[in-house]
Design a protein around this motif. Structure first.
Motif, mmCIF file in Angstrom:
data_model
loop_
_atom_site.group_PDB
_atom_site.id
_atom_site.type_symbol
_atom_site.label_atom_id
_atom_site.label_comp_id
_atom_site.label_asym_id
_atom_site.label_seq_id
_atom_site.Cartn_x
_atom_site.Cartn_y
_atom_site.Cartn_z
ATOM 1 N N SER A 115 -12.269 -23.279 93.231
ATOM 2 C CA SER A 115 -10.905 -23.673 93.138
ATOM 3 C C SER A 115 -10.766 -24.737 94.057
ATOM 4 C CB SER A 115 -10.120 -22.261 93.894
ATOM 5 O OG SER A 115 -10.786 -21.880 94.948
ATOM 6 N N GLY A 116 -11.795 -25.178 94.649
ATOM 7 C CA GLY A 116 -11.643 -26.438 95.648
ATOM 8 C C GLY A 116 -11.702 -27.538 94.677
ATOM 9 N N GLY A 117 -12.038 -27.627 93.150
ATOM 10 C CA GLY A 117 -12.076 -28.897 92.874
ATOM 11 C C GLY A 117 -13.305 -28.972 91.738
ATOM 12 N N GLN A 118 -13.555 -29.985 91.118
ATOM 13 C CA GLN A 118 -14.525 -29.920 89.945
ATOM 14 C C GLN A 118 -15.550 -31.186 90.463
ATOM 15 O OE1 GLN A 118 -13.744 -30.975 85.932
ATOM 16 N NE2 GLN A 118 -11.518 -31.349 86.335
ATOM 17 N N LYS A 119 -16.684 -31.243 90.122
ATOM 18 C CA LYS A 119 -17.483 -32.330 90.277
ATOM 19 C C LYS A 119 -18.642 -32.495 89.084
ATOM 20 C CE LYS A 119 -18.357 -33.733 94.739
ATOM 21 N NZ LYS A 119 -17.865 -34.154 95.965
ATOM 22 N N PRO A 120 -17.839 -32.664 87.728
ATOM 23 C CA PRO A 120 -18.958 -32.517 86.573
ATOM 24 C C PRO A 120 -19.659 -33.707 86.606
ATOM 25 C CG PRO A 120 -16.635 -33.274 85.982
ATOM 26 C CD PRO A 120 -16.652 -32.841 87.474
ATOM 27 N N PHE A 121 -20.860 -33.410 86.278
ATOM 28 C CA PHE A 121 -22.153 -34.294 86.382
ATOM 29 C C PHE A 121 -21.982 -35.449 85.285
ATOM 30 C CE2 PHE A 121 -24.677 -31.120 84.627
ATOM 31 C CZ PHE A 121 -25.448 -31.665 83.658
ATOM 32 N N ILE A 125 -9.985 -42.080 75.368
ATOM 33 C CA ILE A 125 -10.240 -43.084 76.444
ATOM 34 C C ILE A 125 -9.681 -42.521 77.827
ATOM 35 C CG2 ILE A 125 -10.178 -45.570 77.184
ATOM 36 C CD1 ILE A 125 -10.157 -46.447 74.091
ATOM 37 N N GLY A 126 -8.130 -42.446 77.680
ATOM 38 C CA GLY A 126 -7.821 -41.945 78.971
ATOM 39 C C GLY A 126 -8.441 -40.840 79.707
ATOM 40 N N SER A 127 -8.764 -39.818 78.825
ATOM 41 C CA SER A 127 -9.548 -38.421 79.629
ATOM 42 C C SER A 127 -10.803 -38.978 80.383
ATOM 43 C CB SER A 127 -9.842 -37.629 78.599
ATOM 44 O OG SER A 127 -8.670 -37.137 77.609
ATOM 45 N N ILE A 128 -11.403 -40.088 79.392
ATOM 46 C CA ILE A 128 -12.650 -40.319 80.205
ATOM 47 C C ILE A 128 -12.540 -41.426 81.351
ATOM 48 C CG2 ILE A 128 -15.006 -41.863 79.998
ATOM 49 C CD1 ILE A 128 -14.720 -40.703 76.809
ATOM 50 N N GLU A 129 -11.524 -42.210 81.437
ATOM 51 C CA GLU A 129 -11.108 -43.108 82.586
ATOM 52 C C GLU A 129 -10.910 -42.187 83.538
ATOM 53 O OE1 GLU A 129 -7.679 -45.178 81.371
ATOM 54 O OE2 GLU A 129 -9.052 -47.176 80.309
ATOM 55 N N PHE A 130 -9.976 -40.978 83.198
ATOM 56 C CA PHE A 130 -9.708 -40.090 84.402
ATOM 57 C C PHE A 130 -10.834 -39.494 85.138
ATOM 58 C CE2 PHE A 130 -8.925 -35.549 85.491
ATOM 59 C CZ PHE A 130 -8.025 -35.662 86.419
ATOM 60 N N ALA A 131 -11.962 -38.936 84.190
ATOM 61 C CA ALA A 131 -12.694 -38.206 84.928
ATOM 62 C C ALA A 131 -13.787 -39.208 85.499
ATOM 63 C CB ALA A 131 -13.771 -37.485 83.833
ATOM 64 N N ALA A 132 -14.021 -40.288 84.920
ATOM 65 C CA ALA A 132 -14.997 -41.346 85.602
ATOM 66 C C ALA A 132 -14.358 -41.823 86.821
ATOM 67 C CB ALA A 132 -15.374 -42.205 84.715
ATOM 68 N N SER A 133 -13.331 -41.983 86.959
ATOM 69 C CA SER A 133 -12.532 -42.672 88.218
ATOM 70 C C SER A 133 -12.425 -41.341 89.377
ATOM 71 C CB SER A 133 -11.585 -43.700 87.991
ATOM 72 O OG SER A 133 -10.409 -43.051 87.059
ATOM 73 N N GLN A 134 -11.792 -40.171 88.678
ATOM 74 C CA GLN A 134 -11.367 -39.139 89.672
ATOM 75 C C GLN A 134 -12.724 -38.664 90.111
ATOM 76 O OE1 GLN A 134 -8.363 -39.042 89.876
ATOM 77 N NE2 GLN A 134 -8.129 -37.324 91.317
ATOM 78 N N PHE A 135 -13.788 -38.405 89.288
ATOM 79 C CA PHE A 135 -14.789 -37.650 89.988
ATOM 80 C C PHE A 135 -16.165 -38.170 90.331
ATOM 81 C CE2 PHE A 135 -12.721 -34.785 86.643
ATOM 82 C CZ PHE A 135 -11.809 -34.349 87.531
ATOM 83 N N PHE A 145 -17.509 -32.446 81.800
ATOM 84 C CA PHE A 145 -16.172 -32.835 81.515
ATOM 85 C C PHE A 145 -16.096 -32.850 80.025
ATOM 86 C CE2 PHE A 145 -12.196 -35.249 81.008
ATOM 87 C CZ PHE A 145 -11.484 -34.699 82.086
ATOM 88 N N VAL A 146 -15.537 -32.053 79.257
ATOM 89 C CA VAL A 146 -15.855 -32.197 77.920
ATOM 90 C C VAL A 146 -14.508 -32.490 77.039
ATOM 91 C CG1 VAL A 146 -16.593 -30.856 75.604
ATOM 92 C CG2 VAL A 146 -17.644 -30.305 77.871
ATOM 93 N N ILE A 147 -14.467 -33.347 76.255
ATOM 94 C CA ILE A 147 -13.347 -33.834 75.419
ATOM 95 C C ILE A 147 -13.751 -33.465 73.874
ATOM 96 C CG2 ILE A 147 -11.859 -35.738 74.679
ATOM 97 C CD1 ILE A 147 -13.331 -36.806 77.546
ATOM 98 N N ARG A 148 -13.132 -32.637 73.117
ATOM 99 C CA ARG A 148 -13.305 -32.449 71.821
ATOM 100 C C ARG A 148 -12.628 -32.873 70.725
ATOM 101 N NH1 ARG A 148 -16.647 -26.745 71.337
ATOM 102 N NH2 ARG A 148 -17.021 -27.493 69.139
ATOM 103 N N VAL A 149 -12.897 -33.513 69.704
ATOM 104 C CA VAL A 149 -11.922 -33.994 68.627
ATOM 105 C C VAL A 149 -12.784 -34.035 67.479
ATOM 106 C CG1 VAL A 149 -12.060 -36.365 69.264
ATOM 107 C CG2 VAL A 149 -10.191 -35.858 68.042
#
Ligand SMILES: [Zn+2]
Length: 205
Positions: free
Chosen positions: A38-44, A83-93, A69-73
């Motif tokens: 619950s404290g957050g995520q740190k996907p490697f 791209i937005g999802s990846i930008e989010f994960a890379a910069s946020q985590f 952090f998985v994006i499936r399409v």
């Protein structure tokens, strides 16, 4: 956050366990309770994969909740929302590794090949939006494999589609380009074999 090469090693090791049948399905569920999330995520690692029901990403890499952090399409295509999802994960985590994971016998790639061979057209504009993103990658493959059998052609088209998605991520975002330039992000392609359960990475280490 672990480095891209350490993340790659984790994924390789996990897939080795999966392909060898060494994973324990209960262990994935049990990790929910062990790790307080619950404290957050740190996907490697960030994984852009196909929606195909035969390619469950956490399972094929033997990873638990909070690891990826998985994006499936369908067709592991790259559109603005991916791209937005990846930008989010890379910069946020601060995640250092992005893997574009395609797979053998990908239905989206086969659909694009069929459409190019004029065997089939897609009337739905939504489905077309996916096929149209796969088609430019597979069109040259179709032209250069006029004498190949269908399996060889499909295999080459799957690879070309993975590499095209990698290329779009490498050059489709100022945020990602900056992270790559600063050596804070690595993007690699990989192919999952539905036949063997093994993932082949298109990377040196
Ligand atoms: Zn697929």
């Amino acid at each position: 956050m672990i480095s891209a090469s350490d993340a790659l090693r984790e994924l390789r090791d996990g897939n080795r366990r999966f392909a060898a049948g060494e994973i324990d399905a209960d262990s994935i569920a049990s990790r929910v309770h062990k790790v307080g999330m619950s404290g957050g995520q740190k996907p490697f690692a960030i994984v852009l994969a196909c929606s195909d029901s035969r390619v469950p990403v956490e399972l094929v890499f033997d990873q638990g909740l909070g690891d990826l952090f998985v994006i499936r399409v369908a067709g592991n295509i790259v559109a603005p929302s991916q791209i937005g999802s990846i930008e989010f994960a890379a910069s946020q985590f601060g995640t250092r590794l992005v893997v574009v994971l395609g797979h053998s016998n990908c239905g989206a790639v086969i659909a694009a090949l069929k459409e190019l061979s004029l065997e089939q057209t897609h009337r739905s504009p939504n489905l077309r939006a996916i096929v149209d993103r796969v088609r430019p990658a597979v069109e040259p493959v179709l032209q250069s494999h006029t004498h190949s059998d269908e399996a060889t052609l499909t295999g080459a088209a799957v690879r070309a589609n993975i590499l095209a998605s990698v290329d779009k991520l490498l050059h489709g975002s100022l945020i990602l380009e900056q992270l790559i330039e600063d050596r804070e992000l690595t993007i690699v392609g990989a192919e999952y074999s539905i036949e063997t359960g093994k993932v082949e990475f298109f990377a040196e280490d």
